[in-house]
Scaffold this active site. Sequence first.
Site, short mmCIF file in Angstrom:
data_model
loop_
_atom_site.label_atom_id
_atom_site.label_comp_id
_atom_site.label_asym_id
_atom_site.label_seq_id
_atom_site.Cartn_x
_atom_site.Cartn_y
_atom_site.Cartn_z
N LYS A 168 0.84 -1.20 0.00
CA LYS A 168 0.00 0.00 0.00
C LYS A 168 0.88 1.25 0.00
O LYS A 168 1.48 1.60 1.01
CB LYS A 168 -0.90 0.02 1.23
CG LYS A 168 -1.99 1.07 1.12
CD LYS A 168 -2.59 1.43 2.45
CE LYS A 168 -1.77 2.43 3.20
NZ LYS A 168 -1.50 3.69 2.48
N GLY A 219 7.13 5.09 7.91
CA GLY A 219 6.31 6.30 8.03
C GLY A 219 6.65 7.01 9.32
O GLY A 219 7.76 6.87 9.86
N SER A 220 5.72 7.77 9.82
CA SER A 220 5.99 8.59 11.01
C SER A 220 5.97 7.74 12.29
O SER A 220 5.35 6.68 12.33
CB SER A 220 4.96 9.70 11.11
OG SER A 220 3.68 9.14 11.27
N THR A 221 6.60 8.25 13.31
CA THR A 221 6.63 7.56 14.60
C THR A 221 5.22 7.44 15.17
O THR A 221 4.85 6.40 15.73
CB THR A 221 7.57 8.31 15.57
OG1 THR A 221 8.90 8.21 15.03
CG2 THR A 221 7.55 7.72 16.97
N GLY A 224 3.55 4.72 13.43
CA GLY A 224 4.24 3.49 13.82
C GLY A 224 3.70 2.93 15.13
O GLY A 224 3.56 1.71 15.30
N GLU A 241 10.10 1.42 10.35
CA GLU A 241 11.12 2.44 10.01
C GLU A 241 10.44 3.78 10.16
O GLU A 241 9.55 4.12 9.38
CB GLU A 241 11.60 2.25 8.57
CG GLU A 241 12.35 0.95 8.31
CD GLU A 241 13.72 0.91 8.96
OE1 GLU A 241 14.15 1.90 9.59
OE2 GLU A 241 14.36 -0.15 8.84
N CYS A 275 14.01 10.62 5.54
CA CYS A 275 14.04 10.20 6.95
C CYS A 275 15.42 10.42 7.54
O CYS A 275 15.56 10.80 8.69
CB CYS A 275 13.61 8.75 7.08
SG CYS A 275 14.54 7.63 6.04
N GLU A 371 11.16 16.80 14.37
CA GLU A 371 11.52 16.47 12.98
C GLU A 371 10.79 17.44 12.04
O GLU A 371 9.57 17.39 11.92
CB GLU A 371 11.09 15.03 12.66
CG GLU A 371 11.48 14.64 11.24
CD GLU A 371 10.97 13.26 10.83
OE1 GLU A 371 9.85 12.88 11.18
OE2 GLU A 371 11.73 12.57 10.13
P1 NAD Z 1 2.59 8.52 7.78
O1 NAD Z 1 2.92 7.74 8.98
O2 NAD Z 1 1.56 9.57 7.84
O3 NAD Z 1 2.13 7.55 6.58
C1 NAD Z 1 2.91 6.45 6.17
C2 NAD Z 1 1.99 5.38 5.60
O4 NAD Z 1 1.17 4.87 6.66
C3 NAD Z 1 1.04 5.84 4.51
O5 NAD Z 1 0.97 4.83 3.52
C4 NAD Z 1 -0.27 5.97 5.24
O6 NAD Z 1 -1.40 5.82 4.41
C5 NAD Z 1 -0.19 4.82 6.22
N1 NAD Z 1 -1.06 4.93 7.40
C6 NAD Z 1 -1.79 5.99 7.83
N2 NAD Z 1 -2.46 5.67 8.96
C7 NAD Z 1 -2.17 4.39 9.25
C8 NAD Z 1 -2.52 3.50 10.31
N3 NAD Z 1 -3.33 3.87 11.29
N4 NAD Z 1 -2.00 2.27 10.30
C9 NAD Z 1 -1.15 1.87 9.33
N5 NAD Z 1 -0.78 2.66 8.29
C10 NAD Z 1 -1.26 3.92 8.27
O7 NAD Z 1 4.00 9.10 7.32
P2 NAD Z 1 4.28 10.13 6.14
O8 NAD Z 1 3.89 11.49 6.61
O9 NAD Z 1 3.72 9.60 4.87
O10 NAD Z 1 5.87 10.03 6.01
C11 NAD Z 1 6.76 10.88 6.67
C12 NAD Z 1 7.36 10.23 7.88
O11 NAD Z 1 7.96 8.99 7.51
C13 NAD Z 1 8.50 11.02 8.50
O12 NAD Z 1 8.39 10.97 9.91
C14 NAD Z 1 9.75 10.28 8.07
O13 NAD Z 1 10.87 10.47 8.89
C15 NAD Z 1 9.27 8.88 8.06
N6 NAD Z 1 10.12 8.06 7.20
C16 NAD Z 1 10.92 7.12 7.80
C17 NAD Z 1 11.78 6.36 7.02
C18 NAD Z 1 12.69 5.33 7.64
O14 NAD Z 1 13.19 4.49 6.91
N7 NAD Z 1 12.92 5.35 8.93
C19 NAD Z 1 11.80 6.55 5.64
C20 NAD Z 1 10.97 7.51 5.08
C21 NAD Z 1 10.13 8.26 5.88
#
Ligand code: NAD
Length: 467
Positions: A168, A219-221, A224, A241, A275, A371
């Site tokens: 997804k 995605g975001s903490t 996560g 991650e 990230c 961040e």
């Molecule tokens: P986000 O957490 O908003 O979204 C990430 C993904 O999670 C999307 O596909 C979203 O649709 C999905 N999502 C949303 N709600 C969910 C839920 N309740 N359960 C499961 N999945 C859900 O993050 P973002 O704003 O898209 O990305 C930016 C963040 O990602 C930043 O904090 C960045 O540091 C982090 N990031 C980390 C890495 C790493 O490898 N550590 C890499 C890239 C980005």
Amino acid sequence: MGPFKLLIGGRLVDGDSLMDVVNPATEGLVAQCARASKAQLDEAVAAAKAAFPAWSARPIAERRAALAAMADVIQANAAEIGRILTQEQGKPLQDAIGEAYGASAFFRYFSNIDLPTKILEDSPQKKVELRRRPLGVVGAIVPWNFPLILMAFKVPAALLAGNTVVLKPAATTPLATLKIAELVKDLLPAGVLNVIADANDLGGELTKHPDIRKISFTGSTETGRKVMAGAADALKRITLELGGNDAGIVLGDVDPVETAPKIFGAAFQNSGQVCIAMKRVYVHESIYDAMCAELAKLAEAAVVGDGLEQGTQFGPLQNKAQYEKVLGFIEEGRKDGKVIAGGERAPGKGYFIRPTIVRDITDGSRLVDEEQFGPVLPLIKFKDAEDALRRANASDYGLGGSIWSKDLDKAYELAGRMDTGTVWINKHAELAPNLPFGGAKASGLGTELGEEGLAEFTQVHVINMAR
Ligand code: NAD
């Protein structure tokens, strides 16, 4: 273009509804995209579950060959995929094409590695071996900053190990991923790889789904934490991650003119939406003014614009919410420090922010402690390297970090005490498919890439035989 379709059970299908994907450089429509319903998510998981027994039973050589074929197709179509990626994500075209090539290279890497059985003990009394079995259906959830590379952190490793996948992408960047799904669909048996798109509403459903055995999430903490909670009931395997607040510590012996471009690149690549971007830089007081001046010069010279225009070095922020958030961080910087380059909202359409440098700021400001995930970099002065290291480590995050010095022994010693998943010396943000990558503290759980990352898509299986 489009509408782009989902890949479910080996077929390209319409979504139960459609959604618009917006170009962040123009705020116009890129294309319409199929939006999956919960019922279609269930179909995708059912297809992956049905495909699992045969796929996992195939000899690994066949799975490796399928990954190599996928790598070839992604590589051969990198220009077209990259063009779509630029329009939905915003990054400059050469970077988007580079990301497609990078994804292809990650598939290629996993097409060349093996999961051999290890003999743990072989004696007259017994033989003990360790095998690695696949888990089942893997849910792969990806954010919007590097849709292709981050997909390629997950999909090839999961498939190589014998799992099947429901992938997804993020709601604002599904198109290049769906294009890849269309290109590779006939290279795999039906149901082995399924790709669905959502309007940010199906991640939780995927996480909780009873037929999914592992969630690989980037995605975001904040999200996560929800994934971890959602996976708890079924004791699903998870790899997280998450966010970061990478510090760079620049000692007084570096040459600012030589080092500033490297720091600038590490902080502003992809308009800071990385990230492992350098998100706060601690600079020794003896070179602080010179480093600030050099970085401001680079920021002023940067070419910001539509990623499809030749010469663009930095595209827009990927979406309106992130754009507003970063503007908020710049205001924090203005309040707590001094903006010496950038800092302005660009006129006209598009979520553009010029690279922004903030000096005379310190820990305790939101711009330093949180961040920012955008093109604004705080520069913090320090006197004593031990103190800088303590402040770098004081963060809840622990994704990456870097030490910059001509004295490699000193840098190496400090690096050993940085509380992060990766520490670079005299560089920052370098990744490769063979190097395990993962965050410490609130930056994540588990590892991706390399043999360690591959192992996380497997269950350890020990066979202990008496002789
Ligand atoms: P986000 O957490 O908003 O979204 C990430 C993904 O999670 C999307 O596909 C979203 O649709 C999905 N999502 C949303 N709600 C969910 C839920 N309740 N359960 C499961 N999945 C859900 O993050 P973002 O704003 O898209 O990305 C930016 C963040 O990602 C930043 O904090 C960045 O540091 C982090 N990031 C980390 C890495 C790493 O490898 N550590 C890499 C890239 C980005």
